[in-house]
Design an enzyme around this catalytic site. Structure first.
Site, PDB file in Angstrom:
ATOM      1  N   GLY A  45      66.361  21.253  70.220  1.00  0.00           N
ATOM      2  CA  GLY A  45      65.293  21.528  71.186  1.00  0.00           C
ATOM      3  C   GLY A  45      63.895  21.702  70.637  1.00  0.00           C
ATOM      4  O   GLY A  45      62.918  21.349  71.292  1.00  0.00           O
ATOM      5  N   GLU A  99      61.502  28.241  67.346  1.00  0.00           N
ATOM      6  CA  GLU A  99      62.466  27.997  68.426  1.00  0.00           C
ATOM      7  C   GLU A  99      61.765  27.420  69.648  1.00  0.00           C
ATOM      8  O   GLU A  99      60.582  27.678  69.867  1.00  0.00           O
ATOM      9  CB  GLU A  99      63.130  29.324  68.834  1.00  0.00           C
ATOM     10  CG  GLU A  99      64.563  29.480  68.380  1.00  0.00           C
ATOM     11  CD  GLU A  99      65.564  28.587  69.114  1.00  0.00           C
ATOM     12  OE1 GLU A  99      65.209  27.455  69.486  1.00  0.00           O
ATOM     13  OE2 GLU A  99      66.700  29.027  69.297  1.00  0.00           O
ATOM     14  N   ASP A 100      62.517  26.678  70.443  1.00  0.00           N
ATOM     15  CA  ASP A 100      61.961  26.176  71.701  1.00  0.00           C
ATOM     16  C   ASP A 100      61.973  27.269  72.769  1.00  0.00           C
ATOM     17  O   ASP A 100      60.992  27.500  73.447  1.00  0.00           O
ATOM     18  CB  ASP A 100      62.745  24.936  72.191  1.00  0.00           C
ATOM     19  CG  ASP A 100      64.258  25.149  72.204  1.00  0.00           C
ATOM     20  OD1 ASP A 100      64.742  26.212  71.749  1.00  0.00           O
ATOM     21  OD2 ASP A 100      64.968  24.242  72.673  1.00  0.00           O
ATOM     22  N   ASP A 103      66.514  32.720  75.238  1.00  0.00           N
ATOM     23  CA  ASP A 103      67.082  33.087  76.534  1.00  0.00           C
ATOM     24  C   ASP A 103      67.767  34.441  76.361  1.00  0.00           C
ATOM     25  O   ASP A 103      67.129  35.477  76.477  1.00  0.00           O
ATOM     26  CB  ASP A 103      68.049  31.959  76.940  1.00  0.00           C
ATOM     27  CG  ASP A 103      68.623  32.127  78.324  1.00  0.00           C
ATOM     28  OD1 ASP A 103      68.361  33.165  78.953  1.00  0.00           O
ATOM     29  OD2 ASP A 103      69.350  31.233  78.791  1.00  0.00           O
ATOM     30  N   LYS A 131      62.405  33.810  77.962  1.00  0.00           N
ATOM     31  CA  LYS A 131      62.857  34.301  79.267  1.00  0.00           C
ATOM     32  C   LYS A 131      63.084  35.795  79.132  1.00  0.00           C
ATOM     33  O   LYS A 131      64.153  36.235  78.725  1.00  0.00           O
ATOM     34  CB  LYS A 131      64.168  33.615  79.675  1.00  0.00           C
ATOM     35  CG  LYS A 131      64.005  32.171  80.062  1.00  0.00           C
ATOM     36  CD  LYS A 131      65.337  31.621  80.537  1.00  0.00           C
ATOM     37  CE  LYS A 131      65.260  30.139  80.781  1.00  0.00           C
ATOM     38  NZ  LYS A 131      66.592  29.551  81.042  1.00  0.00           N
ATOM     39  N   PHE A 152      65.912  27.711  84.870  1.00  0.00           N
ATOM     40  CA  PHE A 152      66.204  26.634  83.937  1.00  0.00           C
ATOM     41  C   PHE A 152      65.012  25.679  83.821  1.00  0.00           C
ATOM     42  O   PHE A 152      64.442  25.264  84.823  1.00  0.00           O
ATOM     43  CB  PHE A 152      67.453  25.866  84.368  1.00  0.00           C
ATOM     44  CG  PHE A 152      67.971  24.975  83.282  1.00  0.00           C
ATOM     45  CD1 PHE A 152      68.778  25.485  82.284  1.00  0.00           C
ATOM     46  CD2 PHE A 152      67.600  23.644  83.235  1.00  0.00           C
ATOM     47  CE1 PHE A 152      69.225  24.672  81.249  1.00  0.00           C
ATOM     48  CE2 PHE A 152      68.043  22.820  82.203  1.00  0.00           C
ATOM     49  CZ  PHE A 152      68.856  23.340  81.214  1.00  0.00           C
ATOM     50  N   VAL A 153      64.642  25.350  82.581  1.00  0.00           N
ATOM     51  CA  VAL A 153      63.499  24.452  82.353  1.00  0.00           C
ATOM     52  C   VAL A 153      63.913  23.251  81.495  1.00  0.00           C
ATOM     53  O   VAL A 153      64.861  23.343  80.705  1.00  0.00           O
ATOM     54  CB  VAL A 153      62.323  25.203  81.664  1.00  0.00           C
ATOM     55  CG1 VAL A 153      61.692  26.199  82.618  1.00  0.00           C
ATOM     56  CG2 VAL A 153      62.751  25.889  80.380  1.00  0.00           C
ATOM     57  N   ASP A 159      66.380  20.110  77.047  1.00  0.00           N
ATOM     58  CA  ASP A 159      67.180  19.145  77.796  1.00  0.00           C
ATOM     59  C   ASP A 159      67.969  19.764  78.931  1.00  0.00           C
ATOM     60  O   ASP A 159      68.242  20.965  78.946  1.00  0.00           O
ATOM     61  CB  ASP A 159      68.176  18.455  76.861  1.00  0.00           C
ATOM     62  CG  ASP A 159      69.351  19.374  76.503  1.00  0.00           C
ATOM     63  OD1 ASP A 159      69.100  20.486  75.994  1.00  0.00           O
ATOM     64  OD2 ASP A 159      70.506  18.991  76.752  1.00  0.00           O
ATOM     65  N   ARG A 165      64.368  15.456  77.263  1.00  0.00           N
ATOM     66  CA  ARG A 165      63.655  15.964  76.081  1.00  0.00           C
ATOM     67  C   ARG A 165      62.321  15.257  75.867  1.00  0.00           C
ATOM     68  O   ARG A 165      61.401  15.781  75.263  1.00  0.00           O
ATOM     69  CB  ARG A 165      64.508  15.781  74.815  1.00  0.00           C
ATOM     70  CG  ARG A 165      65.789  16.592  74.792  1.00  0.00           C
ATOM     71  CD  ARG A 165      66.382  16.573  73.380  1.00  0.00           C
ATOM     72  NE  ARG A 165      67.760  17.016  73.333  1.00  0.00           N
ATOM     73  CZ  ARG A 165      68.149  18.298  73.267  1.00  0.00           C
ATOM     74  NH1 ARG A 165      67.253  19.245  73.228  1.00  0.00           N
ATOM     75  NH2 ARG A 165      69.424  18.603  73.224  1.00  0.00           N
TER      76      ARG A 165
HETATM   77  P1  IMP Z   1      70.112  31.951  73.741  1.00  0.00           P
HETATM   78  O1  IMP Z   1      71.032  31.893  72.555  1.00  0.00           O
HETATM   79  O2  IMP Z   1      70.788  32.468  74.991  1.00  0.00           O
HETATM   80  O3  IMP Z   1      68.812  32.680  73.458  1.00  0.00           O
HETATM   81  O4  IMP Z   1      69.782  30.445  74.131  1.00  0.00           O
HETATM   82  C1  IMP Z   1      68.920  29.674  73.394  1.00  0.00           C
HETATM   83  C2  IMP Z   1      69.253  28.214  73.505  1.00  0.00           C
HETATM   84  O5  IMP Z   1      69.809  27.871  74.806  1.00  0.00           O
HETATM   85  C3  IMP Z   1      67.990  27.397  73.370  1.00  0.00           C
HETATM   86  O6  IMP Z   1      67.733  27.063  72.033  1.00  0.00           O
HETATM   87  C4  IMP Z   1      68.262  26.207  74.254  1.00  0.00           C
HETATM   88  O7  IMP Z   1      68.901  25.208  73.514  1.00  0.00           O
HETATM   89  C5  IMP Z   1      69.206  26.707  75.333  1.00  0.00           C
HETATM   90  N1  IMP Z   1      68.490  27.060  76.587  1.00  0.00           N
HETATM   91  C6  IMP Z   1      68.314  28.290  77.099  1.00  0.00           C
HETATM   92  N2  IMP Z   1      67.635  28.241  78.261  1.00  0.00           N
HETATM   93  C7  IMP Z   1      67.342  26.944  78.481  1.00  0.00           C
HETATM   94  C8  IMP Z   1      66.634  26.240  79.526  1.00  0.00           C
HETATM   95  O8  IMP Z   1      66.095  26.801  80.507  1.00  0.00           O
HETATM   96  N3  IMP Z   1      66.540  24.880  79.387  1.00  0.00           N
HETATM   97  C9  IMP Z   1      67.094  24.201  78.347  1.00  0.00           C
HETATM   98  N4  IMP Z   1      67.762  24.817  77.346  1.00  0.00           N
HETATM   99  C10 IMP Z   1      67.886  26.179  77.408  1.00  0.00           C
END
Ligand code: IMP
Length: 177
Positions: A45, A99-100, A103, A131, A152-153, A159, A165
């Site tokens: 991402g 990081e992108d 969440d 988020k 969700f984005v 993606d 992407r």
């Molecule tokens: P976390 O481990 O829950 O913080 O999730 C992080 C990863 O989940 C990111 O690096 C993304 O790959 C994916 N992700 C979380 N939210 C989104 C979203 O809204 N759109 C796309 N990918 C997401």
């Protein structure tokens, strides 16, 4: 705009993303002068964000890409996440994780634990999107591009089922009532 079964609307236009990246660059150039940081970008991402960000960095620095591979553990059915592609010796180095989106923070929580064991001098996190409402792991985010709601984005590297992407803007899902 439609991707597969979901409808999306423009959320953060490309011009705002680029402006914010310029601002982040100014701040990082100041904070990391003389520290020769290693930017470690998490694939897939963050690849577009990292490519734009690094061109706003004007101090000596390095960039490398890492990936987390998830696979199911046969015995428990739980998921193990293995860190792939870390070729740099990060002992005593100043690390900036790129990081992108953060969440729940689960991904970063896992990576941070591994890096601490490898003896980095400092580890800071730079994420384009955060988020806030969803943050379940207590993680310090040093640089955040945009705080966003728990929707969700897609686009700008992010993606939906592998699609989207390539979009220059960031879109958010339109929830149907
Ligand atoms: P976390 O481990 O829950 O913080 O999730 C992080 C990863 O989940 C990111 O690096 C993304 O790959 C994916 N992700 C979380 N939210 C989104 C979203 O809204 N759109 C796309 N990918 C997401």
């Amino acid at each position: 705009m439609q991707i597969l079964d979901q409808h999306f609307e423009i959320f953060i236009p490309a011009s705002s993303i680029q402006q914010r990246i310029k601002d982040l660059g100014v701040q990082i150039n100041k904070d990391y002068r003389g520290k020769n940081p290693i930017f470690l970008s998490i694939l897939n991402g963050a690849f577009i964000f990292a490519a734009d960000l690094i061109r706003e960095i004007h101090i000596p620095s390095e960039i490398s890409f890492i990936k987390l591979k998830s696979y199911k553990r046969m015995e428990s059915g739980g998921k193990i996440r293995e860190l792939l592609g870390l070729e740099h010796d990060i002992f005593n180095r100043n690390i900036v994780i790129v990081e992108d989106i953060v969440d729940t923070g689960k991904t970063l929580n896992h990576i941070l634990e591994e890096f601490k064991e490898l003896g980095a001098r400092s580890i800071e996190i730079l994420t384009l999107l955060h988020k806030k409402e969803a943050n379940r792991y207590p993680i310090d985010l040093r640089y955040v591009g945009f705080e966003i709601p728990d929707k969700f984005v897609v686009g700008y590297g992010l993606d939906y089922e592998g699609q989207g992407r390539n979009l220059k803007d960031i879109y958010k899902v339109i929830s149907v009532a």
